[in-house]
Design a protein around this motif. Structure first.
Motif, PDB file in Angstrom:
ATOM      1  N   VAL A   1       1.300  -1.260   0.133  1.00 42.41           N
ATOM      2  CA  VAL A   1       0.367  -0.246  -0.184  1.00 42.41           C
ATOM      3  C   VAL A   1       0.318   0.904  -0.053  1.00 42.41           C
ATOM      4  N   VAL A   2       0.322   1.641  -0.897  1.00 37.96           N
ATOM      5  CA  VAL A   2       1.332   3.320  -1.300  1.00 37.96           C
ATOM      6  C   VAL A   2       0.833   4.011  -0.821  1.00 37.96           C
ATOM      7  N   LEU A   3       1.520   4.913   0.410  1.00 40.51           N
ATOM      8  CA  LEU A   3       0.148   5.855   1.061  1.00 40.51           C
ATOM      9  C   LEU A   3       0.343   7.320   0.557  1.00 40.51           C
ATOM     10  N   LEU A   4      -1.076   8.175   0.443  1.00 36.34           N
ATOM     11  CA  LEU A   4      -0.487   9.692   0.126  1.00 36.34           C
ATOM     12  C   LEU A   4       0.204  10.123   0.951  1.00 36.34           C
ATOM     13  N   SER A   5       1.133   9.842   1.836  1.00 35.23           N
ATOM     14  CA  SER A   5       1.641  11.309   2.401  1.00 35.23           C
ATOM     15  C   SER A   5       2.899  10.386   2.205  1.00 35.23           C
ATOM     16  N   GLY A   6       3.139   9.090   1.004  1.00 33.98           N
ATOM     17  CA  GLY A   6       4.565   9.215   0.615  1.00 33.98           C
ATOM     18  C   GLY A   6       4.772   7.441   1.445  1.00 33.98           C
ATOM     19  N   GLY A   7       4.244   7.475   2.269  1.00 32.05           N
ATOM     20  CA  GLY A   7       4.944   6.294   2.437  1.00 32.05           C
ATOM     21  C   GLY A   7       4.471   4.556   2.010  1.00 32.05           C
ATOM     22  N   GLU A   8       5.304   3.399   2.043  1.00 30.83           N
ATOM     23  CA  GLU A   8       4.144   1.995   2.426  1.00 30.83           C
ATOM     24  C   GLU A   8       4.063   1.276   3.762  1.00 30.83           C
ATOM     25  N   LEU A   9       3.137   0.297   3.109  1.00 29.36           N
ATOM     26  CA  LEU A   9       2.542  -0.472   4.106  1.00 29.36           C
ATOM     27  C   LEU A   9       2.730  -2.313   3.422  1.00 29.36           C
ATOM     28  N   LEU A  10       2.795  -3.120   3.951  1.00 32.95           N
ATOM     29  CA  LEU A  10       2.936  -3.829   3.114  1.00 32.95           C
ATOM     30  C   LEU A  10       2.378  -4.994   4.224  1.00 32.95           C
ATOM     31  N   PHE A  11       1.809  -5.656   3.917  1.00 28.89           N
ATOM     32  CA  PHE A  11       0.231  -6.674   4.054  1.00 28.89           C
ATOM     33  C   PHE A  11       0.292  -8.169   3.638  1.00 28.89           C
ATOM     34  N   CYS A  12       0.000  -8.679   4.479  1.00 27.48           N
ATOM     35  CA  CYS A  12      -0.064 -10.586   4.346  1.00 27.48           C
ATOM     36  C   CYS A  12      -1.703 -10.402   3.208  1.00 27.48           C
ATOM     37  N   ALA A  13      -2.283 -11.494   3.165  1.00 31.23           N
ATOM     38  CA  ALA A  13      -3.458 -11.368   3.074  1.00 31.23           C
ATOM     39  C   ALA A  13      -4.781 -11.074   3.644  1.00 31.23           C
ATOM     40  N   HIS A  14      -4.401 -11.717   4.542  1.00 34.77           N
ATOM     41  CA  HIS A  14      -5.551 -11.771   6.244  1.00 34.77           C
ATOM     42  C   HIS A  14      -5.784 -10.544   5.956  1.00 34.77           C
ATOM     43  N   HIS A  15      -4.828  -9.635   6.905  1.00 35.62           N
ATOM     44  CA  HIS A  15      -4.466  -7.986   6.739  1.00 35.62           C
ATOM     45  C   HIS A  15      -4.976  -7.453   5.978  1.00 35.62           C
ATOM     46  N   GLY A  16      -4.622  -7.617   4.795  1.00 35.25           N
ATOM     47  CA  GLY A  16      -4.922  -6.658   3.685  1.00 35.25           C
ATOM     48  C   GLY A  16      -6.471  -6.531   3.356  1.00 35.25           C
ATOM     49  N   ARG A  17      -6.833  -7.330   3.900  1.00 36.78           N
ATOM     50  CA  ARG A  17      -8.131  -8.188   3.644  1.00 36.78           C
ATOM     51  C   ARG A  17      -9.141  -7.267   4.976  1.00 36.78           C
ATOM     52  N   LYS A  18      -8.412  -7.286   6.026  1.00 37.38           N
ATOM     53  CA  LYS A  18      -9.234  -6.947   7.016  1.00 37.38           C
ATOM     54  C   LYS A  18      -9.067  -5.379   7.088  1.00 37.38           C
TER      55      LYS A  18
ATOM     56  N   ILE B   1      -2.816   0.296  -4.098  1.00 37.61           N
ATOM     57  CA  ILE B   1      -2.368  -0.499  -3.134  1.00 37.61           C
ATOM     58  C   ILE B   1      -1.965  -1.646  -4.410  1.00 37.61           C
ATOM     59  N   GLN B   2      -1.283  -2.990  -4.624  1.00 35.56           N
ATOM     60  CA  GLN B   2      -0.561  -3.203  -4.806  1.00 35.56           C
ATOM     61  C   GLN B   2      -0.738  -4.795  -4.584  1.00 35.56           C
ATOM     62  N   ASP B   3      -1.815  -5.704  -5.404  1.00 33.36           N
ATOM     63  CA  ASP B   3      -2.517  -6.709  -4.854  1.00 33.36           C
ATOM     64  C   ASP B   3      -1.722  -7.989  -5.412  1.00 33.36           C
ATOM     65  N   GLU B   4      -1.476  -9.259  -4.826  1.00 35.00           N
ATOM     66  CA  GLU B   4      -0.925  -9.758  -5.902  1.00 35.00           C
ATOM     67  C   GLU B   4      -1.340 -11.281  -4.882  1.00 35.00           C
ATOM     68  N   THR B   5      -2.487 -11.150  -4.335  1.00 31.61           N
ATOM     69  CA  THR B   5      -3.284 -11.926  -3.618  1.00 31.61           C
ATOM     70  C   THR B   5      -3.374 -13.420  -4.526  1.00 31.61           C
ATOM     71  N   GLU B   6      -4.009 -13.689  -5.772  1.00 28.45           N
ATOM     72  CA  GLU B   6      -3.882 -14.392  -6.509  1.00 28.45           C
ATOM     73  C   GLU B   6      -2.743 -15.021  -6.650  1.00 28.45           C
ATOM     74  N   ARG B   7      -1.416 -14.724  -6.498  1.00 28.48           N
ATOM     75  CA  ARG B   7      -0.226 -16.065  -6.063  1.00 28.48           C
ATOM     76  C   ARG B   7      -0.790 -16.777  -5.341  1.00 28.48           C
ATOM     77  N   LEU B   8      -1.573 -16.778  -3.702  1.00 28.94           N
ATOM     78  CA  LEU B   8      -1.871 -18.038  -3.505  1.00 28.94           C
ATOM     79  C   LEU B   8      -2.751 -19.504  -3.973  1.00 28.94           C
ATOM     80  N   THR B   9      -3.326 -18.726  -5.300  1.00 28.55           N
ATOM     81  CA  THR B   9      -4.136 -20.105  -5.276  1.00 28.55           C
ATOM     82  C   THR B   9      -4.075 -20.760  -7.212  1.00 28.55           C
ATOM     83  N   ALA B  10      -2.887 -20.026  -7.620  1.00 26.32           N
ATOM     84  CA  ALA B  10      -1.971 -20.042  -8.651  1.00 26.32           C
ATOM     85  C   ALA B  10      -1.167 -21.409  -8.527  1.00 26.32           C
ATOM     86  N   VAL B  11      -1.136 -22.068  -9.792  1.00 25.75           N
ATOM     87  CA  VAL B  11      -0.820 -23.524  -9.380  1.00 25.75           C
ATOM     88  C   VAL B  11       0.844 -23.297 -10.167  1.00 25.75           C
TER      89      VAL B  11
END
Length: 76
Positions: A28-45, A57-67
């Motif tokens: 998550v790139v913040l409007l204030s200029g910083g960034e935060l990283l989250f696992c899928a669970h906390h990203g959804r929460k 928001i860069q969402d790569e959660t599809e990698r969790l179900t990729a073959v």
């Protein structure tokens, strides 16, 4: 005001959730200029609140179900 963001690099196993330390799948790139990283669970929460303060928001959660490419035909 227009903000130009450079393309983010893919998240790796070294990127960890700022909340719990699990592998991060959201950046998550913040409007204030910083960034935060989250696992899928906390990203959804925290998604509703993050959308209010995020420039991107860069969402790569599809990698969790990729073959995996190494999977046999039977596993696919």
């Amino acid at each position: 005001m227009t903000t130009v963001l450079t393309p983010a690099s893919p998240l790796t196993a070294a990127d960890r959730c700022d909340r719990c330390g699990a592998q991060a799948y959201l950046r998550v790139v913040l409007l204030s200029g910083g960034e935060l990283l989250f696992c899928a669970h906390h990203g959804r929460k925290f998604e509703p609140e993050l959308k209010k303060i995020a420039a991107e928001i860069q969402d790569e959660t599809e990698r969790l179900t990729a073959v995996p490419a190494s999977a046999s035909e039977e596993e696919r």
